[in-house]
Write a protein that holds these residues in place. Structure first.
Motif, PDB file in Angstrom:
ATOM      1  N   UNK A 134      32.145  39.823  21.879  1.00  0.00           N
ATOM      2  CA  UNK A 134      33.384  40.577  22.134  1.00  0.00           C
ATOM      3  C   UNK A 134      33.159  42.068  21.893  1.00  0.00           C
ATOM      4  N   UNK A 135      32.485  42.405  20.803  1.00  0.00           N
ATOM      5  CA  UNK A 135      32.225  43.814  20.490  1.00  0.00           C
ATOM      6  C   UNK A 135      31.336  44.449  21.546  1.00  0.00           C
ATOM      7  N   UNK A 136      30.303  43.733  21.974  1.00  0.00           N
ATOM      8  CA  UNK A 136      29.380  44.263  22.974  1.00  0.00           C
ATOM      9  C   UNK A 136      30.070  44.446  24.325  1.00  0.00           C
ATOM     10  N   UNK A 137      30.876  43.451  24.697  1.00  0.00           N
ATOM     11  CA  UNK A 137      31.539  43.523  25.995  1.00  0.00           C
ATOM     12  C   UNK A 137      32.705  44.505  26.005  1.00  0.00           C
ATOM     13  N   UNK A 138      33.226  44.874  24.842  1.00  0.00           N
ATOM     14  CA  UNK A 138      34.354  45.793  24.759  1.00  0.00           C
ATOM     15  C   UNK A 138      33.931  47.255  24.824  1.00  0.00           C
ATOM     16  N   UNK A 139      32.648  47.530  24.818  1.00  0.00           N
ATOM     17  CA  UNK A 139      32.190  48.912  24.875  1.00  0.00           C
ATOM     18  C   UNK A 139      32.577  49.535  26.214  1.00  0.00           C
ATOM     19  N   UNK A 140      33.039  50.783  26.189  1.00  0.00           N
ATOM     20  CA  UNK A 140      33.474  51.423  27.438  1.00  0.00           C
ATOM     21  C   UNK A 140      32.286  51.699  28.357  1.00  0.00           C
ATOM     22  N   UNK A 141      32.555  51.745  29.658  1.00  0.00           N
ATOM     23  CA  UNK A 141      31.473  52.047  30.610  1.00  0.00           C
ATOM     24  C   UNK A 141      31.042  53.498  30.482  1.00  0.00           C
ATOM     25  N   UNK A 142      29.874  53.835  30.966  1.00  0.00           N
ATOM     26  CA  UNK A 142      29.383  55.222  30.891  1.00  0.00           C
ATOM     27  C   UNK A 142      30.284  56.158  31.700  1.00  0.00           C
ATOM     28  N   UNK A 151      36.851  47.854  36.655  1.00  0.00           N
ATOM     29  CA  UNK A 151      37.766  46.722  36.704  1.00  0.00           C
ATOM     30  C   UNK A 151      36.999  45.415  36.882  1.00  0.00           C
ATOM     31  N   UNK A 152      36.023  45.414  37.779  1.00  0.00           N
ATOM     32  CA  UNK A 152      35.197  44.216  37.996  1.00  0.00           C
ATOM     33  C   UNK A 152      34.465  43.854  36.711  1.00  0.00           C
ATOM     34  N   UNK A 153      33.887  44.835  36.051  1.00  0.00           N
ATOM     35  CA  UNK A 153      33.159  44.585  34.802  1.00  0.00           C
ATOM     36  C   UNK A 153      34.096  44.051  33.720  1.00  0.00           C
ATOM     37  N   UNK A 154      35.306  44.598  33.655  1.00  0.00           N
ATOM     38  CA  UNK A 154      36.284  44.122  32.672  1.00  0.00           C
ATOM     39  C   UNK A 154      36.622  42.659  32.920  1.00  0.00           C
ATOM     40  N   UNK A 157      33.742  40.572  31.726  1.00  0.00           N
ATOM     41  CA  UNK A 157      33.729  40.460  30.263  1.00  0.00           C
ATOM     42  C   UNK A 157      34.752  39.432  29.798  1.00  0.00           C
ATOM     43  N   UNK A 158      35.943  39.492  30.364  1.00  0.00           N
ATOM     44  CA  UNK A 158      36.994  38.534  29.997  1.00  0.00           C
ATOM     45  C   UNK A 158      36.563  37.111  30.321  1.00  0.00           C
ATOM     46  N   UNK A 159      35.957  36.915  31.482  1.00  0.00           N
ATOM     47  CA  UNK A 159      35.483  35.584  31.875  1.00  0.00           C
ATOM     48  C   UNK A 159      34.395  35.093  30.928  1.00  0.00           C
ATOM     49  N   UNK A 160      33.495  35.993  30.523  1.00  0.00           N
ATOM     50  CA  UNK A 160      32.427  35.609  29.590  1.00  0.00           C
ATOM     51  C   UNK A 160      33.011  35.202  28.250  1.00  0.00           C
TER      52      UNK A 160
END
Length: 177
Positions: A134-142, A151-154, A157-160
């Motif tokens: 969760x912490x790794x996937x919550x990091x903001x994009x560059x 949006x696609x990446x978010x 992350x939610x699906x993962x």
């Protein structure tokens, strides 16, 4: 001896090491006994012997292994505590010591999260793994990333996270929300 069998036994210096290698490769005990010209009871005794011997000394590893065959030294714990030498079976499997499984809260059908970074492979409990993910996937994009890609990446992350939580639920592990 077949080339496959020779490859399986390559590097095995002792009869016990050969027995363990053939067992890890999936050979039945009776077949191992026949191939090595040993009694079935010998094969059984090697495979049923208790867990890895522990070395209760602080001497360097090289001195601790002196006089031991390489294959026989694969399973032991030495000081400092919590450092293990694990043997890799012919099929690529690694057996974790019971105290490691207990510390990770792993039980049959449970979930352990593994993280590979450079030359380090770390195992964590399912609960801790979910928190790390969760912490790794919550990091903001560059900076400069497209909003659509963000949006696609978010969504990914939610699906993962949902997939990991579903696996935790299936494994009977509780999550802290």
């Amino acid at each position: 001896m077949s080339p496959e069998l020779e490859k399986t036994l390559a590097g095995c210096k002792t009869v016990a090491a050969k027995i363990r290698a053939l067992d890890a490769a999936g050979y039945p005990r009776a077949e191992i006994a026949r191939l090595l010209g040993k009694r079935y009871q010998h094969v059984r005794n090697v495979l049923e012997e208790p867990g890895p011997p522990k070395l209760a000394t602080t001497e360097p590893l090289a001195m601790a292994m002196e006089g031991m065959a390489e294959a026989d030294a694969a399973f032991f714990q030495y000081t400092p505590p919590h450092t293990y030498f694990l043997s890799v079976g012919a099929n690529g499997s690694v057996v974790l010591p019971p105290e490691v499984l207990k510390a990770l809260g792993a039980r049959p059908g449970g979930l352990i999260i593994a993280d590979l970074e450079d030359e380090r492979f770390t195992l964590v409990s399912g609960k801790a793994g979910i928190q790390l993910m969760k912490a790794r996937l919550a990091q903001p994009p560059p900076p400069g990333a497209l909003a659509s890609l963000e949006l696609i990446e978010e969504r990914r992350r939610e699906a993962a996270i949902e997939e990991l939580e579903a696996q935790m639920d299936e494994a009977g592990l509780r999550r802290d929300d």
